[in-house]
Design a protein around this motif. Structure first.
Motif, short mmCIF file in Angstrom:
data_model
loop_
_atom_site.label_atom_id
_atom_site.label_comp_id
_atom_site.label_asym_id
_atom_site.label_seq_id
_atom_site.Cartn_x
_atom_site.Cartn_y
_atom_site.Cartn_z
N LYS A 325 0.82 -1.21 0.00
CA LYS A 325 0.00 0.00 0.00
C LYS A 325 0.86 1.26 0.00
CE LYS A 325 -3.75 -2.17 2.65
NZ LYS A 325 -4.51 -2.15 3.93
N SER A 326 2.02 1.17 0.59
CA SER A 326 2.85 2.37 0.77
C SER A 326 3.97 2.51 -0.25
CB SER A 326 3.47 2.37 2.18
OG SER A 326 4.25 1.20 2.37
N GLU A 327 4.31 1.41 -0.95
CA GLU A 327 5.46 1.46 -1.85
C GLU A 327 5.08 1.21 -3.31
OE1 GLU A 327 8.46 -1.15 -0.40
OE2 GLU A 327 8.44 -0.32 1.62
N THR A 328 3.82 1.40 -3.64
CA THR A 328 3.37 1.23 -5.03
C THR A 328 2.99 2.58 -5.60
OG1 THR A 328 2.51 -0.98 -4.52
CG2 THR A 328 1.76 0.06 -6.57
N ALA A 329 3.70 2.99 -6.66
CA ALA A 329 3.40 4.27 -7.30
C ALA A 329 2.07 4.20 -8.03
CB ALA A 329 4.52 4.63 -8.29
N ASN A 330 1.35 5.31 -8.06
CA ASN A 330 0.08 5.43 -8.78
C ASN A 330 -0.94 4.38 -8.33
OD1 ASN A 330 1.24 7.49 -10.46
ND2 ASN A 330 2.21 5.86 -11.66
N LEU A 331 -0.94 4.08 -7.04
CA LEU A 331 -1.84 3.04 -6.52
C LEU A 331 -3.30 3.38 -6.79
CD1 LEU A 331 -2.04 0.38 -4.91
CD2 LEU A 331 -2.21 1.77 -2.83
N ASP A 332 -3.67 4.65 -6.65
CA ASP A 332 -5.07 5.05 -6.85
C ASP A 332 -5.54 4.76 -8.27
OD1 ASP A 332 -5.22 5.87 -4.26
OD2 ASP A 332 -4.94 8.00 -4.68
N ASP A 333 -4.63 4.88 -9.23
CA ASP A 333 -5.01 4.62 -10.63
C ASP A 333 -5.28 3.14 -10.89
OD1 ASP A 333 -4.76 7.26 -11.27
OD2 ASP A 333 -2.72 7.09 -12.06
N MET A 334 -4.78 2.29 -10.03
CA MET A 334 -4.92 0.84 -10.23
C MET A 334 -6.17 0.28 -9.56
SD MET A 334 -0.93 -0.09 -9.47
CE MET A 334 -1.09 -1.84 -9.80
N LEU A 335 -6.86 1.10 -8.75
CA LEU A 335 -8.01 0.61 -8.00
C LEU A 335 -9.20 0.35 -8.92
CD1 LEU A 335 -7.82 2.95 -4.89
CD2 LEU A 335 -7.16 0.54 -5.02
N LEU A 336 -9.96 -0.68 -8.60
CA LEU A 336 -11.13 -1.06 -9.38
C LEU A 336 -12.40 -0.51 -8.73
CD1 LEU A 336 -10.16 -4.79 -10.01
CD2 LEU A 336 -9.88 -2.86 -11.59
N SER A 337 -13.39 -0.21 -9.56
CA SER A 337 -14.65 0.32 -9.04
C SER A 337 -15.83 -0.42 -9.67
CB SER A 337 -14.78 1.82 -9.32
OG SER A 337 -14.70 2.08 -10.71
N GLU A 338 -16.96 -0.41 -8.97
CA GLU A 338 -18.15 -1.13 -9.42
C GLU A 338 -18.58 -0.67 -10.81
OE1 GLU A 338 -22.81 -1.21 -8.18
OE2 GLU A 338 -21.37 -1.54 -6.56
#
Length: 461
Positions: A325-338
């Protein structure tokens, strides 16, 4: 500092009585701490709970495309919602005892060891690879045995009992000796009931998706793909070969033959002919998101977030990896949504998954295309049903390219033609899909509850 202090080694002192002459096992994993834990419990061998445990003999595979023959599943497809469609002859399936029957517990024993599936109505009667062990479990125990073998305790035992220097394998003689804890019969009954109810949920989910697929054809007046007789210059229809006109060449200047395959051509013609209202995927959904590329730092579950790869989206129960969670760049862009629809873009192409009551908030590989339907123009459940149908799948595949690994891109699939039936018809199909996905989620929830009961019984928490 000693060199050993730099490594996290698991060491165990083993009593000589544990090294039996008939096994002659001296490989360290056979004496793991997990086995020592199980040894302290009251156990009986797996064979005690079964009528029979066996593997069919090795055989030469001659695959067919004749749907009148016996459907075949490879070992890796046991845990899959969307196995490859291949067939072997009925006579071979029967003679070699390859067919599986409802209620049998299937255990993969080669490569990836310990994938477990209770044979359900979906694969009842299918031929299954010989390196998948069949356990014909006694009445009232099939769900419990499946739950134990799928648990961290049972699965570890399967891997501990496996042999092989390079590729691990395990077969019926070793599996039959797996020690199964003897616990309270009422707890066994509860675990068994939850696991078998999960099987029923998946069977019902499969039926709903089949109904949705049938309605896609019915409401769009489209003939089944099996009725399509594509043009070919080969009178024996052994090869799909046809002549093309210059007007079929697009601005992409595609010269690869697959782009002009006759099935895809007829599919597009059928949609134009039978579906007065249709549109390109580009106009009804956002396919522009390509996913973020970043270094993946894999961590344990407690410190990470679930990460879906291409194989995960068709698994009955995904074997997630977790990224930091803390060491992944652009984590928000990788999140999935309904509402998003995932499509595998490389390797095995065209696998689809709807994000609905399953992986919201998880992350996914950049090798999975995200399709976000515009809900004012199309029902997301209906769009998933169409893209996962033969009419959607073959349109996706026509764009594949690559000298070594097949690929498709967002821009290419956005050209796919999507029929648009009445809004109420779309919703009817979409509701079936959503109900199916709710049942899938319920199946996982029930299995999780069964595992919790098992863990409590074994650890007496």
């Amino acid at each position: 500092m000693r060199i050993l202090d730099l490594f996290d080694l698991e060491t165990t002192i083993v009593d000589s009585s544990k090294i039996s002459l008939d096994e002659s096992r001296i490989d360290p994993q056979f004496f793991s701490s997990n086995q020592l834990f199980i040894d302290n419990l009251d156990t009986k061998p797996l064979s005690h709970f079964c009528e029979e445990i066996f593997n069919p003999g090795v055989f030469k595979r001659e695959f067919l495309e004749d749907s009148n023959e016996c459907r075949y599943l490879a070992s890796a497809e046991i845990a899959s919602f969307e196995p490859e469609i291949t067939y072997i002859t009925n006579s071979q399936a029967d003679a070699l005892r390859l067919r599986v029957k409802k209620g049998w517990v299937l255990i993969t024993g080669f490569g990836t060891i310990g994938s477990i599936r209770i044979t359900d109505s979906i694969i009842d009667g299918y031929a299954v690879a010989n390196n998948v062990t069949r356990a014909i479990v006694k009445e009232k125990y099939s769900g419990f045995i499946a739950a134990f073998l799928a648990s961290e305790y049972g699965n570890k035992l399967l891997n501990d009992y496996a042999a092989g220097a390079v590729v691990k394998y395990i077969e019926a003689p070793q599996i039959s000796k797996i020690p199964v804890p003897v616990i309270n019969e009422s707890i066994i009954s509860s675990i068994d009931k939850k696991y078998l109810t999960a099987v029923t949920c998946r069977e019902q989910s499969h039926e709903l998706l089949q109904r949705a697929n049938a309605l896609v054809l019915q409401y769009n007046n489209l003939p089944p793909i099996t009725d399509i007789k594509p043009e070919t210059l080969d009178s024996d229809r052994m090869v799909e070969i046809r002549m093309t006109n210059l007007n079929e060449f697009t601005q992409d200047y595609r010269l690869d033959a697959h782009f002009y395959n006759p099935i895809a051509k007829v599919i597009v013609e059928n949609i134009i002919q039978h579906c007065p209202k249709n549109d390109n995927l580009y106009n009804i959904a956002d396919c522009s998101f390509r996913g973020s590329r970043s270094t993946r730092n894999y961590v344990d579950k407690d410190n990470g977030i679930a990460f879906l790869s291409g194989k995960n989206i068709i698994q009955i129960r995904p074997d997630f990896k977790y990224i930091s969670k803390s060491e992944t760049a652009n984590l928000d862009d990788m999140l999935l949504s309904e509402g998003q629809i995932l499509i595998s873009r490389s390797g095995t192409l065209g696998r689809t998954l709807l994000i609905y009551k399953n992986y919201e908030g998880c992350t996914a590989s950049e090798h999975l295309i995200r399709v976000k339907p515009e809900t004012s123009k199309i029902d997301s459940g209906y769009l998933y049903a169409f893209l996962s149908s033969d009419y959607g799948f073959h349109q996706l595949l026509r764009y594949k390219h690559g000298a070594v690994i097949d690929e498709i891109t967002e821009d290419q699939i956005s050209q796919s033609l999507i029929p648009l039936p009445l809004e109420k018809q779309q919703k009817e199909i979409g509701d079936l899909v959503r109900q199916a996905y709710e049942l899938r989620a319920e199946a996982i929830r029930l299995e999780d509850e069964a595992q919790e009961l098992l863990t409590q019984a074994l650890t007496q928490v």
